[in-house]
Design an enzyme around this catalytic site. Sequence first.
Site, PDB file in Angstrom:
ATOM      1  N   ARG A  57       0.900  -1.336   0.026  1.00  0.00           N
ATOM      2  CA  ARG A  57      -0.088  -0.095   0.019  1.00  0.00           C
ATOM      3  C   ARG A  57       0.935   1.259   0.140  1.00  0.00           C
ATOM      4  NH1 ARG A  57      -5.729   1.617   1.281  1.00  0.00           N
ATOM      5  NH2 ARG A  57      -6.225  -0.511   0.847  1.00  0.00           N
ATOM      6  N   GLU A  86      -9.357   6.443   7.442  1.00  0.00           N
ATOM      7  CA  GLU A  86      -7.914   6.467   7.506  1.00  0.00           C
ATOM      8  C   GLU A  86      -7.507   7.985   6.857  1.00  0.00           C
ATOM      9  OE1 GLU A  86      -6.101   2.277   6.877  1.00  0.00           O
ATOM     10  OE2 GLU A  86      -7.806   2.684   5.650  1.00  0.00           O
TER      11      GLU A  86
END
Length: 785
Positions: A320, A728
């Site tokens: 990621r 997030e």
Amino acid sequence: MSQLSQRPGQPVVGERHPHESAVEHVTGSALYTDDLDRRLVGVLHAYPVQSTQAHAKILKVGIDGAYRVPGVVRVITASDIPGVNDQGAKHDEPMLPVDKIMFYGQPVVWVLGEDLEAAKAGAAAVEVDYEPLDSLITLQDAIAAQSFHGIQPVIDKGDSQAAIRDAAQVFEGEFEFSGQEHFYLETQNSLAMVDEIGQVMIHSSTQHPTETQDIVSHILGIPAHRVTVQVLRMGGAFGGKEMQSHGYAAVAALGALLTGRPVRVRLDRTVDITMTGKRHGFHASWKIGFDDEGKIVGLDATLTADGGWSLDLSEPVLTRALCHIDNAYWIPNIRVHGRVAKCHKTSQTAFRGFGGPQGMLVMEDILGRVAPQLGMGASELRRRNFYVQGQDTPYYQPVRHPERMEAAWQQLLDGAEIERREAEIARFNGSHEHAKRALALTPVKFGISFNLTAFNQAGALVLVYKDGSVLVNHGGTEMGQGLHTKILQVAATTLGVPLDSVRIAPTRTDKVPNTSATAASSGSDLNGGAVKDACEQIRERLAEVAAVKLGVPAHEIRFSRGTVSSLSGRESIGWNELVHAAYFQRVQLSAAGFYRTEGLHWDLDIMKGEPFKYFAYGAAASEVEVSRFDGSYTLRRVDVVHDVGDSLSPLIDLGQIEGGFVQGTGWLTLEDLRWDASDRPTRGRLATQSASTYKIPSLSEMPEVFNVSLLDKAHEEGAVYGSKAVGEPPLMLSLSVREALRQAIAGFAEPGTSVCLASPATPEAVFWAVQAAREHSALISGRSS
């Protein structure tokens, strides 16, 4: 508009409601795992014997002394594990070590006592003999030793080498930055008991009940159907309870199996900090090229994650990070190599953002450093490189709605009065020699979905009782983020009932099986979709009953706020009456719902595909004031514009944006993890292991002015009721604070000075950056004179 995203008339979603447990939180009546043991009798308490070596062979473990301590009932060693001695994601993490220690503080054995004090005393009486081995503590140690584990993915698009070679301007550098302690208010907690037929019941503070079930199952050597995991709520998690909670649940379950008594595992703060993983620190080396207009033409980088002693989730975190190094910027030619360093430290793990913040930090650090050398304002450099329609990411996913990034940026410029304030800052800096202010703007483009496609699924079980009340079971877990509140609003909207008609049941693996972790900001998308599916099944059955009663076709039936009516509105029936009638007609009043995110595909081997359902956008402007004398600073004002789609619950979303921003600011400016890298016997010991030595943000670090706005006209097609994830992405908005500090530091130097700034940018780090900038300016001035 898709059925999933379309909202009915008078929806409950979109309304401002407080957190469903807010009153219980503030009055202290909300129960957590730690509160449940008082309801049982004969509970045993577990305490670990922690290693005093970073890396060593275990020569002998003497447990006889523990049994001489009054109140000690059992010492659990590796030999007591009946199944597979592994609690990790990659089968490289024994629950208890057999012959080798891999980090300072690793649990060697667990002691069970009648009370916690007996367990502690028993642990102190255990004797462990070690043969010390060479250890790698710092990330630089591991890189120098070429100590890596796991995959080494590469993103490769275009020809970065040629693009950089032909670029008008080229820059290169290195950057190492720290990890972050989760510091959830509730530490790791589990309570396990075994009934008369060997069924194991575990109450656990975990983000992933199904994986807790799986790991307990294979450690105990029993099938999953004999293990039930329940989560009431968590007092924070932030990713630290996605993987790391499972081992403690297994200790409690094994203890209960061995003794026949309930067993409680509750880590105190110091034990929690010294045994659990952190956000991954990273080292980055990079080379970047720009054209004459300041647009990026190529980037070549290597990102090394500090993984600790085992892999845990380091591989997907690294993946990621690579997928987010572009942030909001188009990079036509790019090559990024990733690797995970193996060190003798805690096994680093998931943390809010899951690698995305680290990748974005690298890019924002690059742009902040090179902007002065390009003779350009950092905000202008950033805006000039935004994605536009038709461009795709380094992993070849088309960027949908890039205009939203521009819209958020412009909404921020207008709402935060940036031009006026920048003029005020210039006047202030011109009249203050020893204090400087700066205002920095940074963007966020964050992909939403699990990188592992299989995790993008969820289940739900919705029950409607004869009196019309509704009970919702879903696979998501509540850690204070407001997921249950949003799910309540989704269920009330879909069924067309008042919000107070719906209740959420605790998350349990025997109600909703095979669920994914509540992580990746996907909790509302996945579980909301599953709950909506279950509610629609029930509503369709009830519509058939209502159609007969009202004498209209079923497709003309509407459900809203407890009233069921025809399309014309002339005929209606109450929800409770309809449910009662349906029961007597033997209509099923429960349904299992399921949701899978469509359109995802990802090839990890070549790092290509479309791993994300959509991108969440945002922009932040932070203003700081820095003192030259000691590097202290004040966060004067923050303005945020963030894209949450059509919000399911605006009050919840605003709280998530504020909390994420502050947590990110802590990572970037305050929270400084320090391990003992000396050759003393304490080598490898975490020095910052309490609130007195590890500083997290408090009210005093909050900005004096904090304005948060949601992006206008941001409906997201293909997501539940047009909403977007919010957990997030806001954390990365805090990058603006660090960039504002960089620009303020540059104010003490000559124009065009490039500032290198450590992360975390503590007052000490800021002071030394100011000194370096002033010395560089003096050197340049001396040369020019």
